[in-house]
Write an enzyme that holds these catalytic residues in place. Structure first.
Site, PDB file in Angstrom:
ATOM      1  N   GLU A  32      50.598 -63.779 -11.205  1.00 39.86           N
ATOM      2  CA  GLU A  32      49.539 -62.921 -11.714  1.00 39.86           C
ATOM      3  C   GLU A  32      48.328 -63.759 -12.120  1.00 39.86           C
ATOM      4  O   GLU A  32      48.382 -64.504 -13.088  1.00 39.86           O
ATOM      5  CB  GLU A  32      50.044 -62.121 -12.928  1.00 39.86           C
ATOM      6  CG  GLU A  32      51.244 -61.243 -12.627  1.00 39.86           C
ATOM      7  CD  GLU A  32      51.716 -60.478 -13.863  1.00 39.86           C
ATOM      8  OE1 GLU A  32      51.100 -60.646 -14.939  1.00 39.86           O
ATOM      9  OE2 GLU A  32      52.686 -59.722 -13.739  1.00 39.86           O
ATOM     10  N   HIS A  73      49.656 -66.503 -14.646  1.00 41.49           N
ATOM     11  CA  HIS A  73      51.065 -66.489 -15.052  1.00 41.49           C
ATOM     12  C   HIS A  73      51.883 -66.519 -13.785  1.00 41.49           C
ATOM     13  O   HIS A  73      51.934 -65.530 -13.051  1.00 41.49           O
ATOM     14  CB  HIS A  73      51.378 -65.231 -15.869  1.00 41.49           C
ATOM     15  CG  HIS A  73      50.607 -65.166 -17.149  1.00 41.49           C
ATOM     16  ND1 HIS A  73      49.423 -64.482 -17.259  1.00 41.49           N
ATOM     17  CD2 HIS A  73      50.835 -65.734 -18.365  1.00 41.49           C
ATOM     18  CE1 HIS A  73      48.956 -64.615 -18.500  1.00 41.49           C
ATOM     19  NE2 HIS A  73      49.785 -65.361 -19.184  1.00 41.49           N
ATOM     20  N   HIS A  75      55.598 -63.615 -20.139  1.00 43.02           N
ATOM     21  CA  HIS A  75      54.320 -63.511 -20.829  1.00 43.02           C
ATOM     22  C   HIS A  75      54.153 -62.097 -21.381  1.00 43.02           C
ATOM     23  O   HIS A  75      54.967 -61.222 -21.134  1.00 43.02           O
ATOM     24  CB  HIS A  75      53.158 -63.888 -19.912  1.00 43.02           C
ATOM     25  CG  HIS A  75      53.096 -63.100 -18.646  1.00 43.02           C
ATOM     26  ND1 HIS A  75      53.978 -63.297 -17.594  1.00 43.02           N
ATOM     27  CD2 HIS A  75      52.278 -62.095 -18.234  1.00 43.02           C
ATOM     28  CE1 HIS A  75      53.699 -62.479 -16.620  1.00 43.02           C
ATOM     29  NE2 HIS A  75      52.678 -61.719 -16.973  1.00 43.02           N
ATOM     30  N   TYR A  83      39.383 -58.084 -22.981  1.00 36.74           N
ATOM     31  CA  TYR A  83      40.679 -57.605 -22.517  1.00 36.74           C
ATOM     32  C   TYR A  83      41.608 -57.396 -23.708  1.00 36.74           C
ATOM     33  O   TYR A  83      41.811 -58.300 -24.509  1.00 36.74           O
ATOM     34  CB  TYR A  83      41.279 -58.615 -21.547  1.00 36.74           C
ATOM     35  CG  TYR A  83      42.593 -58.179 -20.978  1.00 36.74           C
ATOM     36  CD1 TYR A  83      42.685 -57.020 -20.198  1.00 36.74           C
ATOM     37  CD2 TYR A  83      43.767 -58.891 -21.238  1.00 36.74           C
ATOM     38  CE1 TYR A  83      43.899 -56.616 -19.683  1.00 36.74           C
ATOM     39  CE2 TYR A  83      44.978 -58.479 -20.718  1.00 36.74           C
ATOM     40  CZ  TYR A  83      45.041 -57.338 -19.947  1.00 36.74           C
ATOM     41  OH  TYR A  83      46.244 -56.921 -19.449  1.00 36.74           O
ATOM     42  N   HIS A 111      55.544 -46.486 -20.264  1.00 37.48           N
ATOM     43  CA  HIS A 111      54.558 -47.417 -19.755  1.00 37.48           C
ATOM     44  C   HIS A 111      54.701 -47.504 -18.244  1.00 37.48           C
ATOM     45  O   HIS A 111      55.788 -47.791 -17.739  1.00 37.48           O
ATOM     46  CB  HIS A 111      54.852 -48.789 -20.378  1.00 37.48           C
ATOM     47  CG  HIS A 111      53.682 -49.666 -20.415  1.00 37.48           C
ATOM     48  ND1 HIS A 111      52.941 -49.865 -21.554  1.00 37.48           N
ATOM     49  CD2 HIS A 111      53.086 -50.364 -19.448  1.00 37.48           C
ATOM     50  CE1 HIS A 111      51.950 -50.685 -21.288  1.00 37.48           C
ATOM     51  NE2 HIS A 111      52.012 -50.997 -20.010  1.00 37.48           N
ATOM     52  N   HIS A 135      57.133 -59.481 -20.243  1.00 35.69           N
ATOM     53  CA  HIS A 135      57.919 -59.433 -19.010  1.00 35.69           C
ATOM     54  C   HIS A 135      57.837 -60.767 -18.266  1.00 35.69           C
ATOM     55  O   HIS A 135      56.999 -61.611 -18.543  1.00 35.69           O
ATOM     56  CB  HIS A 135      57.406 -58.319 -18.093  1.00 35.69           C
ATOM     57  CG  HIS A 135      56.020 -58.552 -17.562  1.00 35.69           C
ATOM     58  ND1 HIS A 135      54.900 -58.491 -18.351  1.00 35.69           N
ATOM     59  CD2 HIS A 135      55.577 -58.859 -16.322  1.00 35.69           C
ATOM     60  CE1 HIS A 135      53.825 -58.745 -17.621  1.00 35.69           C
ATOM     61  NE2 HIS A 135      54.214 -58.984 -16.389  1.00 35.69           N
TER      62      HIS A 135
END
Lengths: 278, 278, 278, 278, 278, 278
Positions: free
Chosen positions: A183, A207, A213, A192, A134, A177
């Site tokens: 964010e 966040h 989250h 989304y 990722h 994470h």
């Protein structure tokens, strides 16, 4: 703009900005915005520095947002007498009004590079893992406003456009994470992937730094059990993120008056199960 | 190694390196290589600087070759008397021999970071465009040995591993180009997409700086007419490139003695047709 | 000092500073100032960093303020008992007083480079366009206190000394502009070309960041119609500017109590005419 | 070009370059030059790096050569069959010829910034001392090709255009000096002030690093005794300098065959007198 | 810790930290601290940046705190259900509590370098003058958290461990000085040479920026008259300093409530005599 | 100079340099050296860059060679007619002679910082470990001429002056090593601890890059068994090292003609015993 185009006049000329396009107006430039109907969108104001393209590292000479896709206005002027033309300026956090008898858009031509510009997010060349694992979301950076601390941004503007997802042996949605950046996410259109309910076009999530989250329970279960073949994701969708090394406060209007706060947001993670099997 | 594993002993311990693994031995370290049968491979010697991981830019904190996948030897020593142990050193381009009565691998332990290491190319996290267009091959960089001119490498080691290819509206093979770097390509196993004939495992091609090159005619026609759906490429293949801002000379052995030069290489492009239609 | 010399005693020795000289005292150094009569001047305090000469770029090895013209005190001390010698220190914005029984200027000698110094502005080597067009005022920089953002100063000290003005095909006075810096101007003696009325020696003007400004109507008309031959300008005049990337607040005393604010300053531009002729 | 225009065709389009214009063609680009009559000029080839505008330091945002005055070709192509079109390439110091059956200028369009460009030297905004003293000639830099050692150039291209000379209390011609750079001077048209005899348009002088030099006796006496009023200099003249941190060798042709070497150059300084009067 | 060990559990594993060891926990990591009895120590929180080893300059490749002596936890987890597990977070200066039904230390493994670590101060390789004169205390730096201004630290952590003192012709204790940093000193055990009375283990002194300070009278007289032979100093002692370019405020508790302020601290310098003998 | 003083005249004035002083003359400066008797010494010529003081890192603001101890000449000139004054210049590796009729030392005064200077090695403030372990010899750097690769020097000038040696639990002489630099050592007077026999004042040793070396057998045994109390070392001795990232060739004169090569140097290590005891 998220709904309705913006017809922007600036001292440097005009910009017609439609949803899925973004517009950057540098500090100190006079502008006015005309609308054609109901309008809604997202604004980010930075108080230091300027946005620029990120250094590309091993991505090399081209990729992500390409310089040639940023459009600046061509010269335009109006010689117009106006009784009581009001110009509103923001200075040190307060608004000031000056009145004059002519349009401020009487600038005949210009050269230089301190100009407003727009960019169509559909032109973003999406780069990502084509094997496994990722990538850090920084790989979706459109523009960055660097801070004085190398490697840290006052603000990054990041998008999640339609693309192929092909990573193998990988949990493909955003991972769980917490990190050192705030964010703020918004949605221009579509759905989304990491939170399909409750996150609607025109809405937003925040966040704050070091707050853990990740995707909701439904997304986690789906992605954990999906067969990992090539898959188009985000078709018909345009989510984005304002990511900042600073903390973003929510206004009283946003937190209370508007009555739009999702007080049950945390419940999207409640169904996540423990996976220790001793 | 391209054929047969290498059983390497160094002052820092032992490294068992199989094809599709690479091994880096820093300047000045004593080593010996034992073989188990026929052996063949590629060697790159840099005369200045050291290899390191590239800065990742917007790729972020992880991606490409990850630090944790580089393996160093654990401590190992031998206390062995040897009559006439010969140590060969290269100094200022010449070879010197010293003789001693014991093994040089009598180093009991070590700490520090100036050590030999190996890396399995299968662990490379391949990143590429997942929308459209073609990334600069620098996006495949495993290790780089930077020169003193920022942005320019004495040598980059670049691989083309198995991966998904999903770009739309794009000519997917390497494009036609000339550039400021010398490109030496080799093939560890499999078949390289841009030139299937004549480029075999253990072989090599050299495109010197500013010499135009690109895929052969067959590849060009195929890729120009293919339907652009998600496609695995390079499965079962491992091609690589040594890319340098310096010019690489071919030895007399390589150019003449070995009789292996492909004098008809240029013909692979002869069938390319003009596409001007006025 | 703008009027009357300053007889400054510091721990490093004494500095006698006359109008058209400037004096810089670094943070944390004890000093006292003796006067010989009426005295007036300008003070700039920076809260971070230190003043230094600007990098000269293509100006090369010499030009503007030359290092050799900055004068530091020679060693000097006094062994003096004083009953209740008061030392005033500024710490975190507040003033503190300490009392002792001897002079603090009992420092016998020193070496190093963290010292007070003075500079005679008449020694500034003025550089400017000798062909056409208008240089950025940064070309008049004497000293700069850089901020952490490269290219941006906490404060620049800029002077407009006597010099030749020879640019052809050019509007020679300062142009009309707005920019990202606060501009505080003062006048040590003489008359400033861009606003002859109302800007007197000992006075000051402040144009805050992004506030448009430029020469008054009289200056505009004069310079627009003048024959452009070589001309001495600013003879007998010394104007200067403190330019900062920070915003400068005016105290209540400056804004109200002193009754010195020029409420009609904006009128100097009212007579400027529109030049659109369709 | 110093005499006769150059009609240059490149893969990026065409450039018509007249005397007093310069043209830069980056490494690896195919080009051909057509002439309209007798032609003569100066060529500088750099083997590392690229030319760019110098950082301006306190000169600020504009001055010297301005970015907007550099002109690049617009797209142009020819679809032309040619029997035995010969392309000459320089590679590692040797010339190679390739033959093909069509024009190489069949490039339909381009974007990017690695392109040939031209610049009209008359657009250079000359900046210099408008008070006293002598600026380092770096203040005349048009383009610089920086080396890896900060502050040191592989090559600077410097011009001495028509300008005003107004410095007071100053010896205005170039001063006597020796320095760490090689200075190759040429003259496009007119007469160079520091050596009027023997230095003609199309000629050249070379002062190697650390070799002392300066104006001839006539210039020294004239400038030492002249009244220092504002004076136009170099009107109708365009001298330039290639300045390099490397040493420039003169070919056998230049040193002997051409019979153009001025063996009596040193005599221009012989008449300089001693000025010690005890 | 200055008294009693700390048994720290973090998401990355456990750290058992005894007096004379230090522990650094990066921002955003969950941890809990268990004690075995009375406990006391010093905490420094930085709000920007991270601690790292200082660049060593001419000290070379090894010295001061060596990288290999910093210990990180090995993986550890607990799968423990807890009714009402409270997690306290500090966010923008306020404390927040979240409640959950399981231990947060259920992290099975980790890789990366953003981890807590500990270091035994006895492993510090002390470097100092072995000839004459007094080194800047920066030579005792264990870790530094650099600010954005090169050369200036948000915080340095500095220790004064047992070592040899051999400087000749030198006043060996800390000299009298004032400087641009705030100096907070603490004592883990033993007696600090520059002020033996009143500065006890667990105590602290604060000398704010630009406040003059130095050894007490007893230390001054002793060191001024001592025979300068090699001498062990600080055996059985561990003093340290938090040095910051920011100002440190003392809380009301520290200044008043605790009744521990040494109001007669200044008296330690009162006995210092004037040494002017004319 | 190692034997006999040097009476140096330069264009900037005169320098009288005695053994244990060093003198640096920058490129391109005219100088002559007068002797008072037999003279011998060491010369190092660098072909790129200039010597400067090393950055001090955590050593802080003072230490090693302090700026104030470097002495430059005061102005001096001679107005002397000389028949056939010969000036020898080195240019691109060859020597050239020019003849003139007057002394070149007719320079009346100067300012700037490109000047010859001298330094007394006895003023070097030696810094080293005062606890345990062995510092990298870079800690003895007097001057460094950095290369373009950060951290790598064209040449370092390093001294080993009289000092205290106090490290505990440490093998105090230079350790056995090989490294990426060439090490040329010389001895001005006294005896060098790591090889007392065969290394005499005026002599030299050269250990080329990656060639292992270390103290002789006698030194190894002595230091391995000594009681580690504070000890003065190198009193009455001044050894030094030229350390370079380049390889130093020995001339035919040095290798053969002079008959001074110590062909049995390697024997000093022959007596070293194996210490493996299984």
């Amino acid at each position: 703009p998220q709904q309705g185009p913006l017809d922007i006049t600036t001292e440097f000329g005009r910009l017609y900005v439609k949803p899925n396009e973004i517009c950057v107006i540098p500090q100190g430039i006079r502008f006015s915005v005309a609308l054609e109907g109901p309008s809604r969108g997202y604004i980010l104001e930075v108080y230091d520095g300027h946005f620029r393209l990120p250094d590309l590292g091993p991505i090399g000479a081209n990729g992500l947002a390409n310089p040639r896709d940023f459009l600046t206005p061509t010269a335009h002027f109006e010689d117009r007498s106006v009784d009581g033309y009001r110009i509103v300026s923001k200075f040190q956090g307060a608004l000031f009004v000056a009145t004059q008898n002519h349009s401020p858009f009487d600038v005949v031509g210009w050269h230089g590079n301190y100009v407003p510009y727009k960019y169509d997010l559909a032109r973003f060349m999406v780069i990502n893992s084509v094997s496994f694992d990722h990538c850090d979301p920084s790989i979706f950076t459109v523009l960055t406003c660097p801070s004085n601390r190398p490697g840290t941004a006052i603000a990054d503007f990041v998008v999640f456009p339609p693309r192929w997802s092909v990573q193998e042996h990988t949990f493909r949605p955003p991972y769980y994470h917490r990190n050192c950046m705030s964010e703020f996410m918004g949605l221009i259109f579509g759905r989304y992937e990491a939170k399909e309910g409750g996150f609607l076009p025109g809405g937003a999530s925040l966040h704050s730094m070091m707050t853990p989250h990740g995707p909701d329970h439904r997304c986690f279960e789906g992605a954990s059990n999906a067969e990992l073949k090539p898959e188009r994701i985000a078709d018909g969708t345009q989510a984005f993120m304002f990511e900042s090394s600073l903390s973003m406060a929510v206004t009283r209007w946003g937190e209370e008056t508007c009555q739009k706060l999702d007080a049950r947001y945390y419940e999207c993670w409640q169904a996540l199960e423990k996976h220790f099997h001793l």
